[in-house]
Design a protein around this motif. Structure first.
Motif, PDB file in Angstrom:
ATOM      1  N   ASP A 182       0.864  -1.180   0.000  1.00 19.93           N
ATOM      2  CA  ASP A 182       0.000   0.000   0.000  1.00 19.93           C
ATOM      3  C   ASP A 182       0.903   1.233   0.000  1.00 19.93           C
ATOM      4  N   LEU A 183       1.036   1.883  -1.151  1.00 24.25           N
ATOM      5  CA  LEU A 183       2.017   2.960  -1.314  1.00 24.25           C
ATOM      6  C   LEU A 183       1.723   4.171  -0.431  1.00 24.25           C
ATOM      7  N   ASP A 184       0.454   4.347  -0.019  1.00 22.20           N
ATOM      8  CA  ASP A 184       0.100   5.469   0.859  1.00 22.20           C
ATOM      9  C   ASP A 184       0.555   5.238   2.294  1.00 22.20           C
ATOM     10  N   LYS A 185       1.083   4.032   2.567  1.00 21.29           N
ATOM     11  CA  LYS A 185       1.475   3.707   3.938  1.00 21.29           C
ATOM     12  C   LYS A 185       2.904   3.157   3.985  1.00 21.29           C
ATOM     13  N   ILE A 186       3.803   3.813   3.290  1.00 22.35           N
ATOM     14  CA  ILE A 186       5.186   3.348   3.270  1.00 22.35           C
ATOM     15  C   ILE A 186       6.134   4.477   3.664  1.00 22.35           C
ATOM     16  N   THR A 187       7.028   4.170   4.603  1.00 22.63           N
ATOM     17  CA  THR A 187       8.166   5.043   4.885  1.00 22.63           C
ATOM     18  C   THR A 187       9.420   4.280   4.448  1.00 22.63           C
ATOM     19  N   LEU A 188      10.151   4.894   3.561  1.00 24.69           N
ATOM     20  CA  LEU A 188      11.347   4.261   3.020  1.00 24.69           C
ATOM     21  C   LEU A 188      12.582   4.709   3.791  1.00 24.69           C
ATOM     22  N   ILE A 189      13.363   3.734   4.244  1.00 27.86           N
ATOM     23  CA  ILE A 189      14.654   4.018   4.889  1.00 27.86           C
ATOM     24  C   ILE A 189      15.724   3.435   3.962  1.00 27.86           C
ATOM     25  N   VAL A 190      16.612   4.307   3.487  1.00 24.20           N
ATOM     26  CA  VAL A 190      17.529   3.852   2.435  1.00 24.20           C
ATOM     27  C   VAL A 190      18.793   4.707   2.433  1.00 24.20           C
ATOM     28  N   GLY A 191      19.923   4.093   2.035  1.00 22.59           N
ATOM     29  CA  GLY A 191      21.137   4.872   1.824  1.00 22.59           C
ATOM     30  C   GLY A 191      20.998   5.681   0.531  1.00 22.59           C
ATOM     31  N   ARG A 192      22.088   6.263   0.068  1.00 25.58           N
ATOM     32  CA  ARG A 192      21.995   7.101  -1.138  1.00 25.58           C
ATOM     33  C   ARG A 192      21.860   6.213  -2.373  1.00 25.58           C
ATOM     34  N   ARG A 193      20.672   5.621  -2.501  1.00 26.54           N
ATOM     35  CA  ARG A 193      20.340   4.777  -3.652  1.00 26.54           C
ATOM     36  C   ARG A 193      19.412   5.594  -4.542  1.00 26.54           C
ATOM     37  N   VAL A 194      19.988   6.268  -5.533  1.00 31.33           N
ATOM     38  CA  VAL A 194      19.243   7.223  -6.351  1.00 31.33           C
ATOM     39  C   VAL A 194      18.036   6.581  -7.010  1.00 31.33           C
ATOM     40  N   ASP A 195      18.204   5.411  -7.589  1.00 33.93           N
ATOM     41  CA  ASP A 195      17.104   4.771  -8.305  1.00 33.93           C
ATOM     42  C   ASP A 195      15.940   4.454  -7.381  1.00 33.93           C
ATOM     43  N   ILE A 196      16.239   3.941  -6.205  1.00 35.40           N
ATOM     44  CA  ILE A 196      15.180   3.601  -5.248  1.00 35.40           C
ATOM     45  C   ILE A 196      14.505   4.863  -4.721  1.00 35.40           C
ATOM     46  N   ILE A 197      15.298   5.893  -4.397  1.00 35.85           N
ATOM     47  CA  ILE A 197      14.734   7.139  -3.862  1.00 35.85           C
ATOM     48  C   ILE A 197      13.808   7.789  -4.884  1.00 35.85           C
ATOM     49  N   GLU A 198      14.280   7.888  -6.129  1.00 33.42           N
ATOM     50  CA  GLU A 198      13.473   8.547  -7.159  1.00 33.42           C
ATOM     51  C   GLU A 198      12.196   7.764  -7.457  1.00 33.42           C
ATOM     52  N   TYR A 199      12.274   6.441  -7.432  1.00 32.89           N
ATOM     53  CA  TYR A 199      11.081   5.625  -7.692  1.00 32.89           C
ATOM     54  C   TYR A 199      10.054   5.813  -6.568  1.00 32.89           C
ATOM     55  N   ALA A 200      10.513   5.823  -5.326  1.00 32.20           N
ATOM     56  CA  ALA A 200       9.605   6.019  -4.194  1.00 32.20           C
ATOM     57  C   ALA A 200       8.974   7.401  -4.241  1.00 32.20           C
ATOM     58  N   ALA A 201       9.769   8.421  -4.634  1.00 32.48           N
ATOM     59  CA  ALA A 201       9.231   9.778  -4.739  1.00 32.48           C
ATOM     60  C   ALA A 201       8.176   9.850  -5.829  1.00 32.48           C
ATOM     61  N   GLU A 202       8.450   9.187  -6.942  1.00 34.17           N
ATOM     62  CA  GLU A 202       7.493   9.163  -8.058  1.00 34.17           C
ATOM     63  C   GLU A 202       6.170   8.549  -7.629  1.00 34.17           C
ATOM     64  N   LYS A 203       6.224   7.513  -6.755  1.00 36.17           N
ATOM     65  CA  LYS A 203       5.006   6.822  -6.296  1.00 36.17           C
ATOM     66  C   LYS A 203       4.300   7.583  -5.160  1.00 36.17           C
ATOM     67  N   GLY A 204       4.957   8.618  -4.614  1.00 37.02           N
ATOM     68  CA  GLY A 204       4.295   9.482  -3.622  1.00 37.02           C
ATOM     69  C   GLY A 204       4.130   8.879  -2.238  1.00 37.02           C
ATOM     70  N   VAL A 205       5.130   8.108  -1.780  1.00 36.47           N
ATOM     71  CA  VAL A 205       5.047   7.565  -0.417  1.00 36.47           C
ATOM     72  C   VAL A 205       5.087   8.717   0.587  1.00 36.47           C
ATOM     73  N   PRO A 206       4.580   8.517   1.802  1.00 33.54           N
ATOM     74  CA  PRO A 206       4.521   9.619   2.773  1.00 33.54           C
ATOM     75  C   PRO A 206       5.882  10.175   3.177  1.00 33.54           C
ATOM     76  N   ALA A 207       6.918   9.290   3.270  1.00 30.96           N
ATOM     77  CA  ALA A 207       8.206   9.782   3.777  1.00 30.96           C
ATOM     78  C   ALA A 207       9.367   8.965   3.212  1.00 30.96           C
ATOM     79  N   ILE A 208      10.483   9.656   3.008  1.00 30.76           N
ATOM     80  CA  ILE A 208      11.735   9.018   2.590  1.00 30.76           C
ATOM     81  C   ILE A 208      12.823   9.503   3.532  1.00 30.76           C
ATOM     82  N   ILE A 209      13.528   8.542   4.148  1.00 26.64           N
ATOM     83  CA  ILE A 209      14.624   8.891   5.050  1.00 26.64           C
ATOM     84  C   ILE A 209      15.905   8.315   4.455  1.00 26.64           C
ATOM     85  N   VAL A 210      16.815   9.211   4.123  1.00 28.13           N
ATOM     86  CA  VAL A 210      18.072   8.816   3.487  1.00 28.13           C
ATOM     87  C   VAL A 210      19.142   8.752   4.573  1.00 28.13           C
TER      88      VAL A 210
END
Length: 553
Positions: A182-210
């Motif tokens: 459920d993309l509306d209920k995901i917080t992503l915790i990730v290192g500087r992984r550009v592809d993963i960060i940009e994909y999560a941002a594109e999908k509009g998850v609530p939060a990204i923590i790098v």
């Protein structure tokens, strides 16, 4: 400062109330170890109320009983958390301050939940089904407080319910799993992984923590597009960031909302049962508006708290406030016969066969060299005149007379005029509440196997007695049954003629042995009898003893 209640007997008369007030005043001047509080365990009669209102003085406080209550042992300076505080704060309370229970308050400072070891265990254990991914309530402000780092951008939500996912796998594998959630209920915790960060941002998850970055410059080259969510840069590695995220959730997410609360006047025995039945180490204490006023724990129950008392104008448990048997009795000041109260330690017991306990209190003021002010003089004089029927009762001694004369001089009062004034306050028997007439000054005795009670009321005429005595008798029968007595009586005393009538529920074998003449049904005439203690009671005890001895033959 620890409190000591200075208190008279049940159904208090003027002597009982005034002596308690004046002795508490004296004790507060000569002993700074305790705070002495004048108290009462019954309603003020009309005479006593008139005296205190005339002086514009607050009468002794009312106490229902002195059984130990939650308020006696609870912790009042409570460490608490607010609903949105990070759970880390609660954990620190438990760990460093050794607090077993943290109350949680809402924005209006009213109790909304509690967090203890039980709730923390449930939180970290998560769902019973280990294959079910738990969700967490995250707040951006809490993340900033607990996870060291910098905000890249604030999101459009202050808080959100979210699953945590760590982007540590190959992008294709991440994308495969990510798209199933459920993309509306995901917080992503990730290192500087550009592809993963940009994909999560594109999908509009609530939060990204790098994680693992040292400055915002390291975010350069990452295209967030028109992403509206919260982006935070953590100085910590991914594992530490994840650990801190779990400690940033607000207390309201972890707290229990279903739990009993206690009030300050809950009896300790009741509180103990609640704690045991709920398997709790502690519970919050609230007022009528759910405001937190304290906390009580099982350790508090071990304190074995006892209220401290000074008994005035009585020395028998049956006449004492309910719960007196659980209290520490420090002193007794009384002018009655000795009763059966037992104490665990030696106490100060000041007793003399005088007409009033207020006379004893007057003597103690003199003994300690404490000046008696005008108000105290009026109260002491009132107690003496009331209990000795303006110095006419056979209980009156020369010490009572001397005390009354000295107090009248301090108060600027004429004894005769003031005595008539306070006795004239009483209404006619016909207009008074019969239950109050009987119970206002009712004392219970247990002698020779007979439990009996005697009430007394002073009047300025006996002329209206025959109009109301049957109604009084009906009420006297109720009192007898309510108190489970064998015999109940009411002494109606005319302070002008100095004669009395004795109304009796009937105890024929003993009544036949009394010296008094029956004038009408259930009523005896007692000429020149003013005192229950010194005149009526000795005669009743004589007749009871004679009856008791005859039964043994």
């Amino acid at each position: 400062m620890e409190k000591v209640y200075v208190i008279g007997h049940k159904n208090p008369d003027t002597d009982s109330i005034c002596s308690a007030y004046c002795y508490a005043n004296l004790k507060n001047q000569i002993d700074k170890q305790f705070k002495y509080i004048a108290a009462r365990c019954g309603n003020l009669n009309k005479q006593t109320k008139y005296i205190f209102e005339k002086l514009n003085i607050e009468p002794p406080i009312f106490l229902k009983d002195v059984y130990p209550k939650v308020s006696d042992v609870m912790t009042k300076n409570v460490i608490y958390s607010l609903e949105n505080d990070p759970i880390y704060n609660v954990m620190m309370n438990i760990n460093k301050l050794k607090i077993r229970l943290t109350p949680v308050l809402d924005n209006n400072r009213k109790l909304s939940g509690i967090v203890s070891i039980l709730e923390m265990t449930d939180y970290y254990m998560g769902e019973e089904d280990i294959d079910k991914r738990p969700s967490y309530l995250l707040r951006c402000e809490n993340i900033k407080q607990i996870v060291k780092g910098e905000t890249i951008q604030d999101g459009d939500k202050d808080e959100f319910l979210s699953y945590l996912i760590v982007g540590a796998m190959p992008f294709d594998r991440f994308k495969e799993r990510f798209d199933k959630m459920d993309l509306d209920k995901i917080t992503l915790i990730v290192g500087r992984r550009v592809d993963i960060i940009e994909y999560a941002a594109e999908k509009g998850v609530p939060a990204i923590i790098v994680t693992g970055l040292k400055s915002k410059d390291e975010m350069a080259g990452i295209d967030l597009g028109d992403y509206k969510g919260f982006v935070y840069m953590s100085y910590h590695d991914t594992a530490e960031t994840l650990r801190r995220l779990l400690m940033s959730v607000p207390a309201k997410f972890v707290m229990s909302r279903e739990f009993p609360v206690l009030s300050s006047d809950t009896y300790l025995e009741e509180a103990k049962d609640v704690l045991i039945n709920e398997n709790r180490r502690g519970l919050p204490v609230v007022d009528s508006e759910k405001r937190l006023i304290g906390i009580i724990t099982r350790s508090d129950m071990l304190k074995k708290y006892k209220n401290k008392l000074i008994l005035m104008d009585h020395n028998e448990l049956e006449q004492a406030i309910d719960g007196a048997e659980t209290a520490d009795i420090l002193e007794i000041i009384d002018h009655h016969r000795l009763g059966t109260i037992k104490t665990n330690t030696p106490i100060f017991f000041y007793a003399k066969p005088l007409g009033s306990t207020c006379t004893l209190v007057y003597e103690l003021y003199k003994h300690y060299g404490i000046k008696i002010d005008e108000n105290i003089a009026v109260l002491l004089l009132s107690g003496i005149l009331s209990d000795t029927v303006i110095l006419k009762s056979p209980t009156t001694t020369k010490w009572d007379i001397d005390a009354a004369n000295n107090l009248a001089q301090i108060a600027g009062l004429d004894i005769s005029s003031y005595g008539q004034e306070i006795f004239s306050v009483a209404e006619s028997l016909k207009t008074r509440d019969f239950k109050e007439v009987i119970n206002a000054d009712f004392k219970v005795y247990n002698e020779f196997g007979v439990k009996f009670g005697i009430g007394q009321v002073e009047v300025v005429t006996l002329e209206d007695y025959k109009e109301v005595y049957r109604d009084l008798l009906n009420e006297l029968e109720k009192t007898k049954n309510d108190k489970r007595l064998d015999w109940a009586m009411l002494l109606v005393t005319d302070i002008v003629s100095e004669n009395s009538y004795l109304l009796s529920t009937g105890f024929e074998p003993v009544e036949k042995l009394m010296i008094y003449r029956k004038i009408i049904d259930n009523t005896f005439y007692l000429p020149k009898v003013l005192s229950r203690k010194k005149q009526l009671l000795p005669e009743l005890l004589r007749a009871l003893e004679e009856y008791h001895l005859s039964m043994k033959k």
